[in-house]
Design a protein around this motif. Structure first.
Motif, mmCIF file in Angstrom:
data_model
loop_
_atom_site.group_PDB
_atom_site.id
_atom_site.type_symbol
_atom_site.label_atom_id
_atom_site.label_comp_id
_atom_site.label_asym_id
_atom_site.label_seq_id
_atom_site.Cartn_x
_atom_site.Cartn_y
_atom_site.Cartn_z
ATOM 1 N N VAL A 37 27.610 42.669 45.843
ATOM 2 C CA VAL A 37 29.134 43.475 45.528
ATOM 3 C C VAL A 37 29.857 42.190 45.355
ATOM 4 O O VAL A 37 30.870 42.158 44.383
ATOM 5 N N LEU A 38 29.943 41.086 45.972
ATOM 6 C CA LEU A 38 30.674 39.915 45.731
ATOM 7 C C LEU A 38 30.409 39.340 44.176
ATOM 8 O O LEU A 38 31.499 39.092 43.778
ATOM 9 N N ASN A 39 29.188 39.077 44.070
ATOM 10 C CA ASN A 39 28.771 38.739 42.595
ATOM 11 C C ASN A 39 29.351 39.812 41.506
ATOM 12 O O ASN A 39 29.755 39.386 40.696
ATOM 13 N N LEU A 40 29.231 41.111 41.698
ATOM 14 C CA LEU A 40 29.681 42.052 40.828
ATOM 15 C C LEU A 40 31.233 42.060 40.720
ATOM 16 O O LEU A 40 31.864 42.026 39.673
ATOM 17 N N LEU A 41 32.258 41.792 41.874
ATOM 18 C CA LEU A 41 33.385 41.695 41.705
ATOM 19 C C LEU A 41 34.048 40.177 41.233
ATOM 20 O O LEU A 41 35.088 40.229 40.424
ATOM 21 N N LYS A 42 33.133 39.222 41.326
ATOM 22 C CA LYS A 42 33.357 37.924 40.558
ATOM 23 C C LYS A 42 33.385 38.416 39.118
ATOM 24 O O LYS A 42 34.102 37.750 38.190
ATOM 25 N N GLU A 43 32.403 38.917 38.741
ATOM 26 C CA GLU A 43 32.365 39.449 37.196
ATOM 27 C C GLU A 43 33.330 40.398 36.598
ATOM 28 O O GLU A 43 33.884 40.153 35.580
ATOM 29 N N ASN A 44 33.717 41.062 37.599
ATOM 30 C CA ASN A 44 34.549 42.188 37.137
ATOM 31 C C ASN A 44 35.511 42.866 38.357
ATOM 32 O O ASN A 44 34.738 43.854 38.832
ATOM 33 N N PRO A 45 36.736 42.184 38.742
ATOM 34 C CA PRO A 45 37.260 42.646 39.959
ATOM 35 C C PRO A 45 38.026 44.189 39.905
ATOM 36 O O PRO A 45 38.323 44.522 41.035
ATOM 37 N N MET A 46 37.937 44.574 38.592
ATOM 38 C CA MET A 46 38.143 46.081 38.516
ATOM 39 C C MET A 46 37.270 47.082 38.914
ATOM 40 O O MET A 46 37.460 48.258 38.620
ATOM 41 N N LEU A 67 31.974 46.108 51.144
ATOM 42 C CA LEU A 67 33.468 45.532 51.085
ATOM 43 C C LEU A 67 33.999 45.645 52.227
ATOM 44 O O LEU A 67 34.978 44.555 52.392
ATOM 45 N N ASP A 68 33.671 46.265 53.197
ATOM 46 C CA ASP A 68 34.617 45.924 54.701
ATOM 47 C C ASP A 68 34.067 44.473 55.118
ATOM 48 O O ASP A 68 34.929 44.042 55.759
ATOM 49 N N LYS A 69 32.781 44.407 54.922
ATOM 50 C CA LYS A 69 32.340 43.123 55.718
ATOM 51 C C LYS A 69 32.963 42.053 54.926
ATOM 52 O O LYS A 69 33.512 40.991 55.623
ATOM 53 N N LEU A 70 32.858 41.842 53.697
ATOM 54 C CA LEU A 70 33.688 40.818 52.698
ATOM 55 C C LEU A 70 34.980 40.667 53.039
ATOM 56 O O LEU A 70 35.767 39.719 53.037
ATOM 57 N N SER A 71 35.798 41.837 53.011
ATOM 58 C CA SER A 71 37.008 41.854 53.453
ATOM 59 C C SER A 71 37.357 41.301 54.976
ATOM 60 O O SER A 71 38.514 40.499 55.045
ATOM 61 N N GLY A 72 36.710 41.717 55.930
ATOM 62 C CA GLY A 72 36.681 41.301 57.358
ATOM 63 C C GLY A 72 36.654 39.767 57.454
ATOM 64 O O GLY A 72 37.177 39.092 58.138
ATOM 65 N N GLU A 73 35.607 39.236 56.449
ATOM 66 C CA GLU A 73 35.473 37.749 56.572
ATOM 67 C C GLU A 73 36.348 36.995 55.697
ATOM 68 O O GLU A 73 36.427 35.534 55.743
#
Length: 107
Positions: A37-46, A67-73
């Motif tokens: 998910v992080l890699n996908l968002l780096k490519e396209n945050p939308m 997303l919850d995990k990444l946001s929490g971190e």
């Protein structure tokens, strides 16, 4: 051919090509869902949760947990509204530290 004649060339959709490449990389590496998910968002945050789930071959709930995990971190944060916003990927601490050291070496 006379003046005014033209050809129309059709190409594969760029989105389809990118999605295929990302999907191949995802299945080859066997990364944890939150890293994908992080890699996908780096490519396209939308990207939407639904789009990411489709690319990953996972459920929307799995993407939401990532997303919850990444946001929490503190690795991502939501900018704007749920419908009109995007995800901002916060610079990785290791990348930030590397950038500071690299800048200091040049001084």
């Amino acid at each position: 051919m006379g003046y005014g004649d033209f050809f129309i060339f059709f190409r594969d959709s760029v989105t389809e090509n990118v999605t295929e490449n990302v999907t191949e990389n995802v299945t080859e590496r066997k990364l944890p869902s939150h890293q994908i998910v992080l890699n996908l968002l780096k490519e396209n945050p939308m990207r939407s949760r639904e789009e990411m789930a489709g690319i990953m071959g996972k459920t929307v709930r799995t993407v939401q947990r990532a997303l919850d995990k990444l946001s929490g971190e503190g690795r991502i944060r939501r900018i704007g509204t749920a419908r009109a916003g995007y995800w901002e990927v916060v610079q990785d601490r290791r990348e930030a530290a590397g950038g500071r050291h690299a800048g200091m070496e040049n001084e």
